[in-house]
Design an enzyme around this catalytic site. Structure first.
Site, PDB file in Angstrom:
ATOM      1  N   ASN A  88     -60.740   0.335  29.161  1.00  0.00           N
ATOM      2  CA  ASN A  88     -59.760  -0.148  30.140  1.00  0.00           C
ATOM      3  C   ASN A  88     -59.671  -1.666  29.989  1.00  0.00           C
ATOM      4  O   ASN A  88     -60.558  -2.387  30.433  1.00  0.00           O
ATOM      5  CB  ASN A  88     -60.252   0.247  31.550  1.00  0.00           C
ATOM      6  CG  ASN A  88     -59.413  -0.369  32.654  1.00  0.00           C
ATOM      7  OD1 ASN A  88     -58.334  -0.906  32.404  1.00  0.00           O
ATOM      8  ND2 ASN A  88     -59.918  -0.289  33.875  1.00  0.00           N
TER       9      ASN A  88
ATOM     10  N   LYS B   1     -57.678  -3.693  31.332  1.00  0.00           N
ATOM     11  CA  LYS B   1     -57.233  -4.397  32.559  1.00  0.00           C
ATOM     12  C   LYS B   1     -56.138  -5.405  32.210  1.00  0.00           C
ATOM     13  O   LYS B   1     -55.360  -5.154  31.293  1.00  0.00           O
ATOM     14  CB  LYS B   1     -58.429  -5.030  33.272  1.00  0.00           C
ATOM     15  CG  LYS B   1     -59.544  -3.992  33.509  1.00  0.00           C
ATOM     16  CD  LYS B   1     -60.582  -4.439  34.482  1.00  0.00           C
ATOM     17  CE  LYS B   1     -61.621  -3.323  34.640  1.00  0.00           C
ATOM     18  NZ  LYS B   1     -62.660  -3.611  35.610  1.00  0.00           N
TER      19      LYS B   1
ATOM     20  N   HIS C 184     -57.897   3.500  40.239  1.00  0.00           N
ATOM     21  CA  HIS C 184     -59.009   2.573  39.959  1.00  0.00           C
ATOM     22  C   HIS C 184     -59.288   1.768  41.234  1.00  0.00           C
ATOM     23  O   HIS C 184     -58.371   1.468  41.993  1.00  0.00           O
ATOM     24  CB  HIS C 184     -58.618   1.646  38.804  1.00  0.00           C
ATOM     25  CG  HIS C 184     -59.782   0.844  38.301  1.00  0.00           C
ATOM     26  ND1 HIS C 184     -60.247  -0.275  38.961  1.00  0.00           N
ATOM     27  CD2 HIS C 184     -60.574   1.007  37.224  1.00  0.00           C
ATOM     28  CE1 HIS C 184     -61.290  -0.747  38.300  1.00  0.00           C
ATOM     29  NE2 HIS C 184     -61.517   0.011  37.248  1.00  0.00           N
TER      30      HIS C 184
ATOM     31  N   GLU D 233     -59.748  -1.219  41.663  1.00  0.00           N
ATOM     32  CA  GLU D 233     -58.993  -2.468  41.733  1.00  0.00           C
ATOM     33  C   GLU D 233     -57.572  -2.222  42.233  1.00  0.00           C
ATOM     34  O   GLU D 233     -56.893  -3.144  42.684  1.00  0.00           O
ATOM     35  CB  GLU D 233     -59.010  -3.154  40.352  1.00  0.00           C
ATOM     36  CG  GLU D 233     -60.368  -3.781  40.077  1.00  0.00           C
ATOM     37  CD  GLU D 233     -60.759  -3.888  38.612  1.00  0.00           C
ATOM     38  OE1 GLU D 233     -59.885  -3.754  37.740  1.00  0.00           O
ATOM     39  OE2 GLU D 233     -61.961  -4.087  38.356  1.00  0.00           O
TER      40      GLU D 233
ATOM     41  N   GLU E 274     -66.909   5.787  39.340  1.00  0.00           N
ATOM     42  CA  GLU E 274     -67.148   4.354  39.164  1.00  0.00           C
ATOM     43  C   GLU E 274     -67.590   3.741  40.492  1.00  0.00           C
ATOM     44  O   GLU E 274     -66.743   3.443  41.348  1.00  0.00           O
ATOM     45  CB  GLU E 274     -65.858   3.655  38.707  1.00  0.00           C
ATOM     46  CG  GLU E 274     -65.351   4.094  37.364  1.00  0.00           C
ATOM     47  CD  GLU E 274     -64.503   3.005  36.723  1.00  0.00           C
ATOM     48  OE1 GLU E 274     -64.862   2.569  35.629  1.00  0.00           O
ATOM     49  OE2 GLU E 274     -63.515   2.569  37.330  1.00  0.00           O
TER      50      GLU E 274
ATOM     51  N   GLY F 135     -67.948  -4.555  36.682  1.00  0.00           N
ATOM     52  CA  GLY F 135     -67.918  -5.963  36.298  1.00  0.00           C
ATOM     53  C   GLY F 135     -69.085  -6.781  36.829  1.00  0.00           C
ATOM     54  O   GLY F 135     -69.031  -8.009  36.828  1.00  0.00           O
TER      55      GLY F 135
ATOM     56  N   SER G 160     -70.026  -1.321  34.353  1.00  0.00           N
ATOM     57  CA  SER G 160     -71.000  -2.089  33.573  1.00  0.00           C
ATOM     58  C   SER G 160     -71.642  -1.314  32.431  1.00  0.00           C
ATOM     59  O   SER G 160     -72.820  -1.513  32.116  1.00  0.00           O
ATOM     60  CB  SER G 160     -72.075  -2.690  34.496  1.00  0.00           C
ATOM     61  OG  SER G 160     -71.482  -3.638  35.372  1.00  0.00           O
TER      62      SER G 160
HETATM   63  P1  PGA Z   1     -66.679  -2.778  33.685  1.00  0.00           P
HETATM   64  O1  PGA Z   1     -65.381  -2.084  34.347  1.00  0.00           O
HETATM   65  O2  PGA Z   1     -67.065  -1.944  32.503  1.00  0.00           O
HETATM   66  O3  PGA Z   1     -66.220  -4.154  33.305  1.00  0.00           O
HETATM   67  O4  PGA Z   1     -67.737  -2.784  34.738  1.00  0.00           O
HETATM   68  C1  PGA Z   1     -65.268  -0.685  34.398  1.00  0.00           C
HETATM   69  C2  PGA Z   1     -63.941  -0.324  34.984  1.00  0.00           C
HETATM   70  O5  PGA Z   1     -63.445  -1.055  35.856  1.00  0.00           O
HETATM   71  O6  PGA Z   1     -63.346   0.682  34.591  1.00  0.00           O
END
Ligand code: PGA
Length: 246
Positions: free
Chosen positions: A8, A10, A89, A91, A159, A165, A204
């Site tokens: 992903n 982003k 997601h 976010e 998640e 992150g 992560s």
């Molecule tokens: P990350 O994000 O691997 O940077 O923690 C995962 C995600 O948001 O799908």
């Protein structure tokens, strides 16, 4: 079922950087999907043309078309070469107030367009600390999963919001417990074998921890954010699939 690794990206990348990153990933062996931002779908599709790596997007609208300024439909994504779309997601749930009902409508649109929705669920740190992880994940799953979803056309991504992150991950035991709970619910809804339900872990994931996470029973793959922007790191995650199942 082959372990699925989804990158992903982003809101990152230019045509130049995305093209180079996709070319570096095009030779990856395994079940791999790249999800760039909308504007870079064509560049990445081009780079993946003769590759087995698939293309995905990060969101879609629930309508097939219409007066929805700024939105992109699932059919448009299919037309652009996508096979997958990430939905719900954290976010988007957190940043844009997306509800379970909206995620469910988007997932229906994705399935109708012939895309595989990757429906994201996960608890916040407050919910985890209050011991509400399983209840939160269960309610998000039940309410985001549309009637059209089946084991064959849908992927779930667990998640934990606090792991995205941050460099923090749940214990392997906690990942196992949550994945088992999700699988139990899916088996109850879909009346299928847990072996046919795909539940990814995200938050992560990096080359250094992918092997142990992917080896956890019930983990069918990974949804990777930050580490998918680095070709070497991402390749390390993809190659750890073999290690996890050795
Ligand atoms: P990350 O994000 O691997 O940077 O923690 C995962 C995600 O948001 O799908």
């Amino acid at each position: 079922m082959r372990t699925l690794i989804i990158g992903n990206w982003k809101m990152h990348g230019s045509r130049a950087s995305a093209g180079a990153l996709a070319e570096a990933c095009a030779g990856l062996l395994g079940h791999v999907v790249l999800c760039p931002p909308f504007t870079l779908l064509d560049v990445v599709a081009q780079a993946l043309k003769s590759s087995s790596v698939a293309l995905g997007a990060q969101d879609c609208h629930f309508a097939a078309q219409g007066a929805f300024t700024g939105d992109i439909s699932a059919e448009m994504l299919k037309d652009a070469g996508c096979a997958y779309v990430i939905l719900g997601h954290s976010e988007r749930r957190g940043g844009w107030g997306e509800t379970d009902a909206m995620v469910g409508m988007k997932a229906t649109a994705a399935i109708e367009a012939g895309l595989i929705p990757v429906i994201c669920i996960g608890e916040t740190l407050e919910e985890k600390d209050a011991g509400k992880t399983l209840a939160r994940v269960e309610s998000q799953l039940r309410q985001s999963l549309p009637a059209a979803a089946m084991a064959e056309n849908t992927v779930i991504a667990y998640e934990p919001v606090w792991a995205i992150g941050t460099g923090r991950t749940p214990t392997l035991e906690d990942i196992k417990t949550v994945h088992q709970h999700i699988l139990d619910i899916l088996v109850g809804i879909w009346h299928c074998s847990p072996a046919h339900c795909r539940v990814l872990y995200g938050g992560s994931v990096k080359a250094a921890n992918a092997g142990e996470i992917l080896a956890v029973p019930g983990v069918g793959g990974a949804l990777v954010g930050g580490a998918s922007l680095d070709a070497g790191e991402f390749a390390g995650i993809v190659s750890s699939v073999k290690v996890a199942h050795a």
